[in-house]
Structures are given as structure tokens and as C-alpha cells.
Design a protein around this motif. Structure first.
Motif, PDB file in Angstrom:
ATOM      1  N   SER A 163      24.347 -96.913   6.896  1.00  0.00           N
ATOM      2  CA  SER A 163      24.935 -96.117   5.815  1.00  0.00           C
ATOM      3  C   SER A 163      24.480 -96.750   4.510  1.00  0.00           C
ATOM      4  N   CYS A 164      23.493 -96.150   3.921  1.00  0.00           N
ATOM      5  CA  CYS A 164      22.883 -96.656   2.704  1.00  0.00           C
ATOM      6  C   CYS A 164      22.873 -95.531   1.679  1.00  0.00           C
ATOM      7  N   CYS A 165      23.130 -95.871   0.432  1.00  0.00           N
ATOM      8  CA  CYS A 165      23.162 -94.861  -0.629  1.00  0.00           C
ATOM      9  C   CYS A 165      24.137 -93.740  -0.278  1.00  0.00           C
ATOM     10  N   TYR A 166      25.238 -94.125   0.342  1.00  0.00           N
ATOM     11  CA  TYR A 166      26.303 -93.197   0.715  1.00  0.00           C
ATOM     12  C   TYR A 166      25.815 -92.078   1.621  1.00  0.00           C
ATOM     13  N   ALA A 167      24.931 -92.456   2.554  1.00  0.00           N
ATOM     14  CA  ALA A 167      24.404 -91.504   3.530  1.00  0.00           C
ATOM     15  C   ALA A 167      24.096 -92.241   4.820  1.00  0.00           C
ATOM     16  N   LYS A 168      24.420 -91.624   5.953  1.00  0.00           N
ATOM     17  CA  LYS A 168      24.036 -92.183   7.250  1.00  0.00           C
ATOM     18  C   LYS A 168      22.579 -91.805   7.481  1.00  0.00           C
ATOM     19  N   ASN A 179      28.743 -97.720   1.739  1.00  0.00           N
ATOM     20  CA  ASN A 179      27.466 -98.349   2.054  1.00  0.00           C
ATOM     21  C   ASN A 179      27.705 -99.394   3.129  1.00  0.00           C
ATOM     22  N   ASP A 180      26.751 -99.595   3.995  1.00  0.00           N
ATOM     23  CA  ASP A 180      26.866-100.524   5.112  1.00  0.00           C
ATOM     24  C   ASP A 180      27.113-101.945   4.605  1.00  0.00           C
ATOM     25  N   PRO A 181      28.238-102.568   4.980  1.00  0.00           N
ATOM     26  CA  PRO A 181      28.544-103.918   4.490  1.00  0.00           C
ATOM     27  C   PRO A 181      27.603-104.999   5.028  1.00  0.00           C
ATOM     28  N   ARG A 182      26.803-104.721   6.065  1.00  0.00           N
ATOM     29  CA  ARG A 182      25.911-105.753   6.596  1.00  0.00           C
ATOM     30  C   ARG A 182      24.823-106.130   5.592  1.00  0.00           C
ATOM     31  N   TYR A 183      24.636-105.324   4.541  1.00  0.00           N
ATOM     32  CA  TYR A 183      23.635-105.639   3.523  1.00  0.00           C
ATOM     33  C   TYR A 183      24.239-106.330   2.304  1.00  0.00           C
TER      34      TYR A 183
END
Length: 180
Positions: free
Chosen positions: A91-96, A122-126
Motif C-alpha cells: 500500500s503505497c501512495c494510498y493505493a494497493k 501507506n504500508d508501515p514497512r517502509y
């Protein structure tokens, strides 16, 4: 859409983009190359001028229409040794999205992705990458160069982009009758 980028080494750039786009340049002149893509619809030109090459402007990318198309492009990019990073189900830039990244010879980052659906986060792993960059931006690709073996693979494993025909460029009335 038209994009023009300055490059340090036109020969290396053409070799890379022939493989990445899966087709030869529509026009090559001293210090200049142009590609005309049907899918994605893009005209991109490269002007050899090492002094004007800029880094860290962000990245370029395009969205593919199906997961199957992403898989085909990823397989070809892997075979050519171009892939810098893969991100599936992120989930990056508010998109899967499912995506992969490549870097051209001047370090320009390209993102090829399939959009699944909007996301509320956004994906918290980043987060460690974002913190290290001093920003909360998403879509960070690694700041790494091409693998050493890429130049050998570029000549033998082109990245098929299922492009139709290359449009021709009619001469313009500009200096030298050359259009970009």
C-alpha cells in the motif's frame, strides 16, 4: 505525453531503453535519441549533455492494465537483469499495488505497477526508509546503480512491452527540420 531527459552516455542509454521498452529508438541522431511508445502512450527523448543530468527529481513510471501484463514485464525485466526491487501487495501512495523498479544508466528510477484499489494508509514497512529520507513520502526506490552484468544482458534479453508499431516523426519547421 512527452518527456525529455538529459543523459551522460547516449549509447548506454539507448542500450538500456531498447531493452526496457522492448523496441529500438524511433530516431537516433548525434547526441539525441527518441522513442515513441504506443503502450503506454509516451514520447520520450534523450539529449546527451552530462553537465545537465539531474538526480533525485523523483521517479517516472507507468501503470499496466492487468496483473498478467505486470507479470510478463517483470519476467522480462528479471531476464535482462534490470529489476532493482519488487513490491507486491504493498500500500503505497494510498493505493494497493504490485510493482517493480528499474534504474537507467543515469540513475533515473522507473516504477512499473498494477493498481488494485485505493487504500486508506501507506504500508508501515517502509517507515524506516521514509524516516531516513527525512520525509513522509512514499514510493521510494533504492538509490542504487545498475548491476554490473546488466550491460551484457541488455543485448540478449529485451523486455517485451507488447507494443504495436512505432509512429514516425514528420520533420518540423524548427531548426534543422528535426522534431522531438
Amino acid at each position: 505525453m512527452h518527456v525529455s531527459l538529459y543523459v551522460a552516455d547516449l549509447t548506454a542509454t539507448v542500450r538500456f531503453y531498447d531493452a526496457f521498452f522492448g523496441q529500438p529508438a524511433a530516431k537516433i541522431r548525434p547526441g539525441y535519441a527518441k522513442y515513441v511508445l504506443d503502450k503506454p502512450s509516451l514520447i520520450i527523448s534523450f539529449v546527451e549533455n552530462a553537465g545537465r543530468v539531474q538526480s533525485h527529481f523523483g521517479h517516472l513510471g507507468f501503470q499496466v492494465e492487468t496483473v498478467a501484463e505486470l507479470d510478463e514485464r517483470l519476467t522480462a525485466a528479471r531476464a535482462a537483469g534490470l529489476v532493482q526491487r519488487e513490491e507486491m501487495g504493498t500500500s503505497c501512495c494510498y493505493a494497493k499495488q504490485d510493482k517493480f523498479w528499474v534504474n537507467d544508466p543515469d540513475g533515473v528510477e522507473w516504477e512499473v505497477y498494477y493498481f488494485h484499489e485505493d487504500a486508506e494508509f501507506n504500508d508501515p514497512r517502509y517507515q524506516a526508509e521514509y524516516d531516513a529520507a527525512g520525509t513522509s513520502q512514499c514510493c521510494l526506490a533504492p538509490a542504487v546503480g545498475q548491476p554490473a552484468e546488466v550491460s551484457e544482458k541488455l543485448e540478449t534479453a529485451p523486455m517485451a512491452f507488447a507494443l504495436d508499431t512505432v509512429a514516425s516523426c514528420a520533420p518540423s519547421s524548427g531548426p534543422g527540420g528535426v522534431c522531438c
